[in-house]
Design an enzyme around this catalytic site. Structure first.
Site, short mmCIF file in Angstrom:
data_model
loop_
_atom_site.label_atom_id
_atom_site.label_comp_id
_atom_site.label_asym_id
_atom_site.label_seq_id
_atom_site.Cartn_x
_atom_site.Cartn_y
_atom_site.Cartn_z
N HIS A 127 24.45 69.48 83.03
CA HIS A 127 25.48 69.33 82.00
C HIS A 127 26.79 69.96 82.45
CE1 HIS A 127 23.37 67.55 78.48
NE2 HIS A 127 22.30 68.02 79.10
N GLU A 183 29.68 69.35 81.53
CA GLU A 183 30.64 69.54 80.43
C GLU A 183 30.56 70.94 79.84
OE1 GLU A 183 27.85 67.95 80.14
OE2 GLU A 183 26.91 68.62 78.27
N CYS A 186 23.02 63.83 82.33
CA CYS A 186 21.69 64.12 81.83
C CYS A 186 20.97 62.83 81.41
CB CYS A 186 21.74 65.16 80.71
SG CYS A 186 20.11 65.86 80.36
#
Ligand code: MN
Length: 239
Positions: free
Chosen positions: A213, A215, A107
């Site tokens: 994102h 994660e 990001c």
């Protein structure tokens, strides 16, 4: 030995606490890496020392990059400028490219990668293009895992190889994006409105950024987990 992955950690707005989402570190650990936190308040010579002792760099999400770095005044929506964080993360990008050390940007990390290498940013997607797709789950009141839009991945890119697909849905939590791409980067994924969703340095072994994102998605999606395992594997090959 597990590859040591530097993760810069910035202060919160009130400048009294450091803050880092655990999901980033969970993903590095799950992929076999050893995260090493780098307070962005350190002098650059100490950051350089840690860089030389490590095998890779992870740049995580966060607030906006100082627009003066790409020659623009701040747009009214540009927020959270952190000079220490910019200074440390820009240096890490330059050193990673110079020494061909793996770097993964997530990001804001993709945006830092682009600006540090000479590119520019769209400071606010809705102001720049009112017809753009929604890219910010937060303003929509949606969870960080919401799959807001699809992306098309460039074939023959490193990203396509590790995701093993060319069309996929991603989450999206950004109001800025790459405008002019740095000359040393190639764009490797796009949203259907033309927003660049990933880029990589083709002359390096593994310097890659994504605008979404992973994660948040890695615990439930094998393709997103592979992004971290491919990164950590690249770091492990350094020595
Ligand atoms: Mn997006």
């Amino acid at each position: 030995m597990k590859p040591r992955i530097l993760v810069p950690i910035a202060l919160t707005e009130e400048k009294l606490h450091f803050r880092l989402r655990r999901s980033y570190l969970d993903c590095v650990i799950a992929a076999g890496g050893l995260p090493v936190l780098v307070p962005v308040t350190l002098p650059l010579e100490d950051v350089r020392f840690l860089f030389e002792q490590s095998e890779g760099v992870l740049l995580v999400g966060g607030a906006d990059v100082e627009p003066a770095y790409y020659g623009q005044p701040a747009h009214p929506t540009t927020y959270g400028i952190d000079p220490d964080r910019d200074r440390v993360e820009f240096a890490l990008v330059r050193w990673a490219v110079e020494t061909d050390k793996p770097l993964l940007g997530l990001c804001r990390g993709l945006q830092v990668l682009n600006v540090a290498l000479g590119g520019t940013l769209i400071q606010d997607i809705p102001s720049h293009n009112p017809n753009a797709l929604p890219h910010d789950a937060e303003t929509l009141g949606q969870p960080r895992t919401a799959l807001l839009h699809e992306i098309t991945v460039e074939p023959h890119s490193q990203l396509a190889t590790l995701l093993q697909q060319h069309r996929l849905a991603v989450n999206s939590l950004h109001h800025q994006a790459i405008d002019q791409l740095a000359s040393s980067l190639v764009a490797t994924a796009y949203a259907d409105d033309g927003i660049i969703e990933a880029a990589e340095v083709p002359t390096c072994r593994f310097i890659l950024g994504v605008q979404w994102h992973p994660e948040e998605l890695a615990p439930t999606r094998a393709d997103m987990h592979r992004l971290f395992t491919a990164f950590v594997s690249a770091c492990a090959r350094t020595h």
